[in-house]
Write an enzyme that holds these catalytic residues in place. Structure first.
Site, PDB file in Angstrom:
ATOM      1  N   CYS A  91       0.850  -1.186   0.000  1.00  6.19           N
ATOM      2  CA  CYS A  91       0.000   0.000   0.000  1.00  6.19           C
ATOM      3  C   CYS A  91       0.888   1.239   0.000  1.00  6.19           C
ATOM      4  O   CYS A  91       1.879   1.284   0.729  1.00  6.19           O
ATOM      5  CB  CYS A  91      -0.893  -0.011   1.245  1.00  6.19           C
ATOM      6  SG  CYS A  91      -1.950   1.433   1.386  1.00  6.19           S
ATOM      7  N   LEU A  92       0.528   2.233  -0.814  1.00  6.16           N
ATOM      8  CA  LEU A  92       1.329   3.461  -0.870  1.00  6.16           C
ATOM      9  C   LEU A  92       1.324   4.198   0.476  1.00  6.16           C
ATOM     10  O   LEU A  92       2.218   4.989   0.750  1.00  6.16           O
ATOM     11  CB  LEU A  92       0.821   4.383  -1.981  1.00  6.16           C
ATOM     12  CG  LEU A  92       1.005   3.837  -3.408  1.00  6.16           C
ATOM     13  CD1 LEU A  92       0.384   4.775  -4.420  1.00  6.16           C
ATOM     14  CD2 LEU A  92       2.480   3.592  -3.715  1.00  6.16           C
ATOM     15  N   GLU A 134      -8.802  -0.775  -2.235  1.00  2.00           N
ATOM     16  CA  GLU A 134      -9.074   0.674  -2.308  1.00  2.00           C
ATOM     17  C   GLU A 134     -10.419   1.016  -1.655  1.00  2.00           C
ATOM     18  O   GLU A 134     -10.559   2.074  -1.032  1.00  2.00           O
ATOM     19  CB  GLU A 134      -9.053   1.172  -3.764  1.00  2.00           C
ATOM     20  CG  GLU A 134      -7.776   0.914  -4.554  1.00  2.00           C
ATOM     21  CD  GLU A 134      -6.503   1.298  -3.834  1.00  2.00           C
ATOM     22  OE1 GLU A 134      -6.524   2.215  -2.995  1.00  2.00           O
ATOM     23  OE2 GLU A 134      -5.469   0.653  -4.094  1.00  2.00           O
TER      24      GLU A 134
HETATM   25 NI    NI Z   1      -3.619   1.133  -0.099  1.00  2.00          NI
END
Ligand code: NI
Length: 176
Positions: A91-92, A134
C-alpha cells in the site's frame, strides 16, 4: 496536473470514512487526473481519495503491465462477491510493507464515472484485489488491519525506523 501528498500509516486521517460524491463538476475530473498521476509516479496500482486526504468516495487504479488501462470509480458499491484468493498486498500509505490478505476472487461492482454515469464492472484476480483494497480505504480501513495486533505494531515500528533513517539521510539544506 499535480502530484498529491500521500498520507502514511498511522496517520489518523486514513481512518476517516469517505462520503459519497455528489458534485460531478470539473473539480472531480481534475482530482481523478491528479490521483492517477500521483499513483503512476509513486509507482502504485491503486489509490483511494482518502490517501490524499480527500474524504469522498473516489478511487483510481491501473493493474495493467503497460500502465495504459486506468479505471476511475466514483461511489463504488460491491454487488456480488465470489470465491477467495490470497495475495501479497502492499500500500502506498504503508511503504515497504507487504503481507498476505485473503479477499474475494471475483466481484461485480457498480460505480459512477467522473461525469456521474453509472456502470458495472466485473473483476477477478489482481483487479478484484485492488478494488477491494481501495474500497477499504474509503471506509478508513488499511490492509494491515487484517494482520494480528502484534504484527501491526511491528509494521508501525518498522515504518517509524524507515522515516527516522530517511530524515537523517536528507541533506541539511535548512542550515543554509
Ligand atoms: Ni492502499
Amino acid at each position: 496536473m499535480a502530484l498529491l501528498n500521500i498520507l502514511e500509516f498511522p496517520d489518523p486521517r486514513l481512518r476517516t470514512k469517505a462520503v459519497p460524491v455528489t458534485d460531478f463538476g470539473p473539480a472531480l475530473a481534475r482530482l481523478a487526473e491528479n490521483m492517477l498521476e500521483t499513483m503512476y509516479a509513486a509507482p502504485g496500482v491503486g489509490l483511494a481519495a482518502t490517501q490524499v486526504d480527500v474524504h469522498r468516495q473516489l478511487l483510481v487504479l491501473d493493474v495493467s503491465e503497460e500502465k495504459n488501462a486506468p479505471h476511475v470509480l466514483v461511489n463504488p458499491r460491491i454487488l456480488a462477491k465470489e470465491g477467495s484468493q490470497t495475495y501479497q498486498e502492499g500500500c502506498l500509505s504503508v511503504p515497504g510493507i507487504f503481507a498476505e490478505v485473503e479477499r474475494a476472487e471475483h466481484i461485480r461492482v457498480e460505480a459512477q464515472d467522473v461525469h456521474g454515469a453509472s456502470f458495472t464492472l466485473e473483476a477477478g484476480g489482481l483487479l478484484a484485489v485492488c478494488i477491494q483494497h481501495e474500497m477499504d480505504h474509503l471506509i478508513g480501513k488499511l490492509f494491515v488491519d487484517y494482520l494480528s495486533p502484534l504484527k501491526r505494531e511491528l509494521v508501525r515500528k518498522k515504518l517509524e525506523k524507515q522515516r527516522r533513517q530517511a530524515a537523517s539521510a536528507a541533506p541539511a539544506t535548512a542550515a543554509l
